[in-house]
Design a protein around this motif. Sequence first.
Motif, PDB file in Angstrom:
ATOM      1  N   LEU A 190       4.444 -21.077  34.903  1.00  0.00           N
ATOM      2  CA  LEU A 190       5.688 -20.557  35.463  1.00  0.00           C
ATOM      3  C   LEU A 190       6.783 -21.123  34.584  1.00  0.00           C
TER       4      LEU A 190
ATOM      5  N   THR B 216      12.950 -16.373  35.933  1.00  0.00           N
ATOM      6  CA  THR B 216      11.613 -16.954  35.864  1.00  0.00           C
ATOM      7  C   THR B 216      10.593 -15.876  35.553  1.00  0.00           C
ATOM      8  N   LYS B 217       9.433 -16.319  35.072  1.00  0.00           N
ATOM      9  CA  LYS B 217       8.335 -15.410  34.772  1.00  0.00           C
ATOM     10  C   LYS B 217       7.041 -16.213  34.797  1.00  0.00           C
ATOM     11  N   VAL B 218       5.992 -15.617  35.317  1.00  0.00           N
ATOM     12  CA  VAL B 218       4.667 -16.210  35.234  1.00  0.00           C
ATOM     13  C   VAL B 218       4.028 -15.688  33.953  1.00  0.00           C
TER      14      VAL B 218
ATOM     15  N   ASN C  43       0.756 -15.668  31.277  1.00  0.00           N
ATOM     16  CA  ASN C  43      -0.676 -15.848  31.098  1.00  0.00           C
ATOM     17  C   ASN C  43      -0.987 -15.872  29.614  1.00  0.00           C
TER      18      ASN C  43
ATOM     19  N   GLN D  97       8.988 -25.485  32.079  1.00  0.00           N
ATOM     20  CA  GLN D  97       7.669 -24.868  32.165  1.00  0.00           C
ATOM     21  C   GLN D  97       6.850 -25.673  33.172  1.00  0.00           C
TER      22      GLN D  97
ATOM     23  N   ILE E  48       1.034 -23.694  36.757  1.00  0.00           N
ATOM     24  CA  ILE E  48       0.734 -23.375  38.157  1.00  0.00           C
ATOM     25  C   ILE E  48      -0.764 -23.203  38.395  1.00  0.00           C
TER      26      ILE E  48
ATOM     27  N   THR F 143      -1.974 -20.633  32.762  1.00  0.00           N
ATOM     28  CA  THR F 143      -0.909 -19.875  33.403  1.00  0.00           C
ATOM     29  C   THR F 143       0.286 -20.789  33.626  1.00  0.00           C
TER      30      THR F 143
END
Length: 140
Positions: free
Chosen positions: A44, A58-60, A62, A77, A80, A42
């Motif tokens: 961020l 921003t974006k998380v 997966n 990058q 997290i 994962t």
Amino acid sequence: MIVAIGDHLTSAAVRIDYAPYGQNPPHTHPRATEILTVLEGTLLVGFVTSNPENRLFTKVLNKGDVFVFPIGLIHFQFNIGHTNAVAIAGLSSQNPGVITIANAVFGSDAAIDPDFLARAFQLEKNVVEYLQSRFWYDNN
């Protein structure tokens, strides 16, 4: 990996392995757009638009998620997760260039005048000098 179409090199790709809480610090590619695909873990991720807005996106991400960093914009990058993460980045140029922001500003060879940087970043001169002492021109 470098991709060629005919006699013309057109793009580059790189695998990035992130330790838990590891990062690819703020940087830019002056000659390429980057597309990042997460293979494991994962991340961020984010980028900042240009002046005058300097808006942060921003974006998380997966496993299986994809994110595009526009050409020339500062981006980063950050893993997290508490496990390793792996991503593949494709760049729209065989020579995208990379400028790591902190290294360029605080680790340039020769050093940028600390009085100037103190005014530019609204910091005390001793803070700038400390930051400059943490970097060197080939900081690998």
